[in-house]
Scaffold this active site. Structure first.
Site, PDB file in Angstrom:
ATOM      1  N   HIS A  95      19.567  -2.188   7.207  1.00 56.96           N
ATOM      2  CA  HIS A  95      19.986  -3.277   8.092  1.00 56.96           C
ATOM      3  C   HIS A  95      20.941  -4.252   7.410  1.00 56.96           C
ATOM      4  O   HIS A  95      21.654  -4.991   8.081  1.00 56.96           O
ATOM      5  CB  HIS A  95      18.762  -4.011   8.665  1.00 56.96           C
ATOM      6  CG  HIS A  95      18.103  -4.972   7.718  1.00 56.96           C
ATOM      7  ND1 HIS A  95      16.928  -4.685   7.056  1.00 56.96           N
ATOM      8  CD2 HIS A  95      18.448  -6.221   7.328  1.00 56.96           C
ATOM      9  CE1 HIS A  95      16.574  -5.715   6.310  1.00 56.96           C
ATOM     10  NE2 HIS A  95      17.487  -6.657   6.453  1.00 56.96           N
ATOM     11  N   ASP A 125      14.466   2.025   7.131  1.00 55.19           N
ATOM     12  CA  ASP A 125      15.339   0.921   6.713  1.00 55.19           C
ATOM     13  C   ASP A 125      15.721   1.026   5.238  1.00 55.19           C
ATOM     14  O   ASP A 125      15.457   0.124   4.436  1.00 55.19           O
ATOM     15  CB  ASP A 125      14.650  -0.414   6.993  1.00 55.19           C
ATOM     16  CG  ASP A 125      15.608  -1.593   6.902  1.00 55.19           C
ATOM     17  OD1 ASP A 125      16.825  -1.351   6.821  1.00 55.19           O
ATOM     18  OD2 ASP A 125      15.137  -2.742   6.902  1.00 55.19           O
ATOM     19  N   SER A 201      16.304  -9.129   1.450  1.00 51.98           N
ATOM     20  CA  SER A 201      16.251  -7.748   1.926  1.00 51.98           C
ATOM     21  C   SER A 201      17.011  -6.816   0.998  1.00 51.98           C
ATOM     22  O   SER A 201      18.161  -7.069   0.642  1.00 51.98           O
ATOM     23  CB  SER A 201      16.841  -7.650   3.330  1.00 51.98           C
ATOM     24  OG  SER A 201      16.092  -8.405   4.252  1.00 51.98           O
TER      25      SER A 201
END
Length: 378
Positions: A95, A125, A201
């Site tokens: 992402h 992901d 992330s």
């Protein structure tokens, strides 16, 4: 009793009595004296089980952690990633680079490189991008077998809100968490108490005991109190396959000249201060090689690595504070830092010294480098 037997019998009784007395004395000494065992094999095992120093784990990991910027015409998305092999391959979240036309990677020492995607999950992901310039650089060890357990101490690294190489500590607070976010399925995820916010992330989750990567940080709650990380052993086979199948000649890299466009003064100061901080932290942890690589070519030509190293080895402690920066008309950054350096005078005595460091940081071959260092001692 025969007189001929009486003499030998008496002698035998005396010898036996003396032997008993000697054994009694030795037994008493054995009970009171400490027993010393010198077994190299035991010592080696005990040393091997010692927990790694936290500061060393963090400093070594920071060399491999990068900030990732995924850009398109509408916006720029910032995340994190980490080098995990000798090809310059970086693991991050899918992402982070989703819908990105250009991917820039910023390393711990302030260098910026273009990256190309070599693999990206559609439902998982996870993504891998490649920066050939980072081949053979420091890489983190990706755990491919051991599963973490609830209660294990962990370290999360990333770039929340653009603050590169931010560190948070916590524990594995849960395992086998399953959920879906923005079209990505998270299965068997670790729940962690270490804070995960925007920009974290793709950063590594590191086992506090071994220093190995056990997960890829992916999702956090809005208040940052709970985070989730994808277990490394669940993705190891996939990322390895992507890396093995990728060929540099077939990858699309954006030209570096397009990346290093004019920067605003605030961003330039932020990047230059990061280089300065990395320099001081390297000296503090005795990573003189890492510090030396931040110097410009002119400084390295004037000062060999052995001479550079010799200038700092006498310090048993080296701490910096109070960075003050400004940008000159020719886009150089001047940074002043107050340093407290401690030298060892004897086995029991040390001496502290206050030193003002003045660093000049500028671009060399499109990378920020320390061009000059001067000091004032108090």
């Amino acid at each position: 009793m025969d007189k001929q037997l009486r003499g030998p019998l008496i002698v035998s009784i005396i010898i036996i009595a003396a032997g008993i007395a000697i054994l009694a004395v030795l037994n008493d000494q054995w009970q009171t004296d400490a027993v010393s065992i010198n077994n190299p094999m035991i010592n080696e095992v005990e040393s091997g089980n010692e927990t790694l120093d936290l500061k060393t784990i963090i400093h070594n990991a920071e060399k491999s952690v990068v900030q990732i910027e995924g850009q398109n015409e509408q916006n720029t998305k910032t995340g994190s990633g980490f080098i995990y092999n000798g090809k310059g391959d970086i693991i991050t979240n899918a992402h982070v680079i989703k819908n990105a036309d250009v991917i820039n990677v910023r390393t711990a020492n302030g260098h910026v490189y273009p990256a190309a995607v070599i693999g990206k999950g559609e439902e998982t992901d996870i993504a891998v991008i490649r920066v050939p310039q980072l081949a053979d650089q420091s890489a983190l060890t990706l755990e491919d077998e051991e599963k973490a357990e609830t209660g294990d101490d962990v370290i999360a690294l990333g770039s929340p809100h653009g603050f590169q190489n931010t560190v948070t500590l916590g524990i594995i607070s849960g395992t086998e968490r399953n959920f879906t976010v923005d079209g990505f399925n998270y299965e068997n995820a670790y729940q962690i108490s270490a804070q995960i916010t925007e920009g974290n992330s793709g950063g590594p989750l590191i086992n506090r005991e071994t220093g190995n990567v056990i997960g890829v940080n992916a999702v956090g709650t809005s208040d940052g109190t709970i985070g989730f990380s994808i277990p490394s052993n669940d993705i190891y086979k996939q990322v390895t396959t992507w890396s093995n199948e990728a060929n540099n000649d077939q990858l699309n890299f954006k030209n570096t000249d397009d990346i290093t466009s004019a920067e605003n003064p605030e961003k330039l100061i932020e990047d230059a201060e990061y280089v300065a901080e990395y320099f001081f932290e390297s000296i503090s942890i005795r990573d003189y090689v890492g510090a030396y690589t931040l110097l410009g070519s002119a400084m390295q030509s004037a000062d060999s690595y052995p001479d550079f190293r010799e200038g700092y080895t006498q310090y048993v402690d080296f701490q910096y504070s109070d960075l003050k920066s400004n940008v000159t008309e020719d886009n150089q950054v001047k940074i002043t830092a107050e340093v407290t350096a401690e030298t060892k005078q004897s086995e029991e005595e040390t001496q502290k010294e206050e030193i003002t460091y003045k660093l000049t940081i500028d671009r060399e071959n499109d990378q920020l480098k320390i061009m000059n260092i001067s000091t004032d001692n108090e």
